[in-house]
Design an enzyme around this catalytic site. Structure first.
Site, mmCIF file in Angstrom:
data_model
loop_
_atom_site.group_PDB
_atom_site.id
_atom_site.type_symbol
_atom_site.label_atom_id
_atom_site.label_comp_id
_atom_site.label_asym_id
_atom_site.label_seq_id
_atom_site.Cartn_x
_atom_site.Cartn_y
_atom_site.Cartn_z
ATOM 1 N N LYS A 68 40.167 40.439 -6.792
ATOM 2 C CA LYS A 68 40.390 39.114 -6.122
ATOM 3 C C LYS A 68 41.212 39.498 -5.115
ATOM 4 O O LYS A 68 42.036 38.679 -4.686
ATOM 5 C CB LYS A 68 41.083 38.410 -7.314
ATOM 6 C CG LYS A 68 40.112 38.152 -8.566
ATOM 7 C CD LYS A 68 38.840 37.521 -8.244
ATOM 8 C CE LYS A 68 37.892 38.362 -8.607
ATOM 9 N NZ LYS A 68 36.376 38.099 -7.978
ATOM 10 N N HIS A 128 38.327 50.213 -8.208
ATOM 11 C CA HIS A 128 39.602 49.292 -8.282
ATOM 12 C C HIS A 128 40.556 50.205 -8.967
ATOM 13 O O HIS A 128 41.896 49.807 -9.426
ATOM 14 C CB HIS A 128 39.384 48.114 -9.196
ATOM 15 C CG HIS A 128 38.272 47.390 -8.792
ATOM 16 N ND1 HIS A 128 38.940 46.558 -7.491
ATOM 17 C CD2 HIS A 128 37.472 46.690 -9.170
ATOM 18 C CE1 HIS A 128 37.912 45.632 -7.449
ATOM 19 N NE2 HIS A 128 37.118 45.602 -8.056
HETATM 20 P P1 A3P Z 1 39.170 32.848 -3.759
HETATM 21 O O1 A3P Z 1 38.947 32.709 -5.083
HETATM 22 O O2 A3P Z 1 40.302 32.376 -3.291
HETATM 23 O O3 A3P Z 1 38.074 32.064 -2.962
HETATM 24 P P2 A3P Z 1 37.155 40.096 -4.495
HETATM 25 O O4 A3P Z 1 35.975 40.099 -3.463
HETATM 26 O O5 A3P Z 1 38.285 41.178 -4.384
HETATM 27 O O6 A3P Z 1 36.617 39.682 -6.105
HETATM 28 O O7 A3P Z 1 37.772 38.713 -4.252
HETATM 29 C C1 A3P Z 1 37.191 37.463 -4.340
HETATM 30 C C2 A3P Z 1 37.989 36.597 -3.366
HETATM 31 O O8 A3P Z 1 37.470 36.759 -1.759
HETATM 32 C C3 A3P Z 1 37.594 35.244 -3.420
HETATM 33 O O9 A3P Z 1 38.732 34.395 -3.233
HETATM 34 C C4 A3P Z 1 36.528 34.648 -2.609
HETATM 35 O O10 A3P Z 1 36.159 33.461 -2.486
HETATM 36 C C5 A3P Z 1 36.809 35.751 -1.315
HETATM 37 N N1 A3P Z 1 35.737 35.969 -0.425
HETATM 38 C C6 A3P Z 1 34.460 36.392 -0.900
HETATM 39 N N2 A3P Z 1 33.827 36.629 0.213
HETATM 40 C C7 A3P Z 1 34.603 36.379 1.059
HETATM 41 C C8 A3P Z 1 34.130 36.580 2.535
HETATM 42 N N3 A3P Z 1 33.069 36.859 2.928
HETATM 43 N N4 A3P Z 1 35.243 36.023 3.464
HETATM 44 C C9 A3P Z 1 36.400 35.801 2.768
HETATM 45 N N5 A3P Z 1 36.634 35.648 1.673
HETATM 46 C C10 A3P Z 1 35.686 36.018 0.748
#
Ligand code: A3P
Length: 319
Positions: A68, A128
């Protein structure tokens, strides 16, 4: 230590089944504590197996993060950078595969198949796992690591939503407050959260040529700058011609939240490389900085900020 024979997947399962555990988050089942970090059991089996069996190449590039933190985005960006000679925005495999398939997760791969992705595959891999628990060969081979982290309150809110989507229909709901207690105690996916950041942060200060430490917030602020920087760091710099032709901007736009979350694969696909077949849309929620303001109470904010301040101390890392 060299004389100890590498563990079988079965031995790893036995180790994990004997570990202390919590039923926190209730997303993928129990979360176990092993050598300083918390992890879902099936991923931990793969992680312990990978520690003994993964043979990193000096040319490997690892995308590392605590979940995340923007991993999906960073994978889309690095994948696009590395494959830009073969593919363009119309032909990229990102149209049909989610970024977690394009850049496989080491411990997930090992937990299911006990093998690494086949030869000839891209140099990009991801994990991770905390820095201190990485397979020794990743450190010894000197391969490069790109790490992304995120402001803890935003990460927590993102994790809370993600976990609640994963367990929807599976188990009883869990409130954000309950999740918060676990998070603050350090009981979260690959947590304690702050220890994960600090592990890579310190390593990046010691070996800046090997570890590029990024923050989600910086990437949001100036994505083209960081795309250029990441490409240079990985050994795939953009030529002047490419820059003039707008290659950086094309990658930035393709990988943007708006574009990625609207791809057909993101809207309807399921993550094939995951034990429970997560809907790919779960990886996309809002993609904003500061969304915690909409969810956390003043008490929660104060408590989390205090922990962050204490934990990061005078490390030089702050948000
Ligand atoms: P939010 O839940 O705050 O929207 P991970 O990829 O490490 O699991 O993190 C997920 C977070 O990154 C989520 O945040 C998601 O919406 C955001 N995210 C995914 N794709 C993204 C992108 N292309 N640009 C910016 N944020 C992105």
């Amino acid at each position: 230590e060299d004389e100890v024979s590498p563990k079988t997947l079965e031995t790893c399962r036995d180790i994990v089944s004997a570990l202390p555990r919590e039923n926190g988050w209730k997303a993928y089942g129990d979360i176990c504590f092993y050598k300083g970090f918390w992890c879902y059991s099936y991923l931990l089996e793969g992680a312990i197996f990978a520690q003994d069996h993964y043979k990193a190449q000096p040319t490997d590039i690892f995308i590392c993060s605590v979940p995340k933190s923007g991993t999906t985005w960073l994978k889309a960006l690095t994948f696009s950078i590395v494959t830009r000679i073969q593919f363009n925005k119309s032909t990229t495999p990102l149209h049909t595969q989610n970024p977690h398939t394009c850049v496989p997760v080491l411990e997930r791969y090992f937990s299911r198949k006990g093998i690494k992705p086949g030869p000839g595959s891209l140099p990009l891999m991801s994990t991770h796992m905390p820095y201190a628990s990485l397979p020794k060969s990743i450190i010894d081979s000197g391969c490069k690591i790109v790490y992304i982290c995120r402001e803890p309150k935003d990460s927590f809110v993102s994790l809370g939503h993600y976990a609640s989507k994963l367990r929807a229909g599976l188990q009883e709901p869990m409130s954000l407050e309950e999740c918060f207690e676990f998070f603050c105690k350090g009981v979260s996916d690959y947590g304690p959260y702050w220890d994960h950041l600090l592990g890579y942060w310190k390593a990046s200060l010691e070996q800046p040529e090997k570890i590029l430490f990024l923050k989600y917030e910086d990437l949001i602020k100036d994505t083209p700058f960081y795309v250029k920087k990441i490409a240079e760091f990985m050994g795939y710099p953009f030529s002047l011609e490419e820059e003039k032709e707008g290659e950086i901007q094309e990658i930035v736009e393709f990988c943007s939240f708006g574009n990625m979350s609207n791809l057909e694969v993101s809207k309807t696909g399921k993550s094939a490389d995951d034990n429970i077949g997560v809907d790919i849309k779960t990886f996309y929620r809002k993609g904003k900085v500061g969304d915690w303001k909409n969810y956390l109470t003043p008490e929660m904010i104060e408590r989390l900020d205090k922990i962050t301040k204490q934990k990061l101390g005078d490390s030089g890392l702050s948000f």
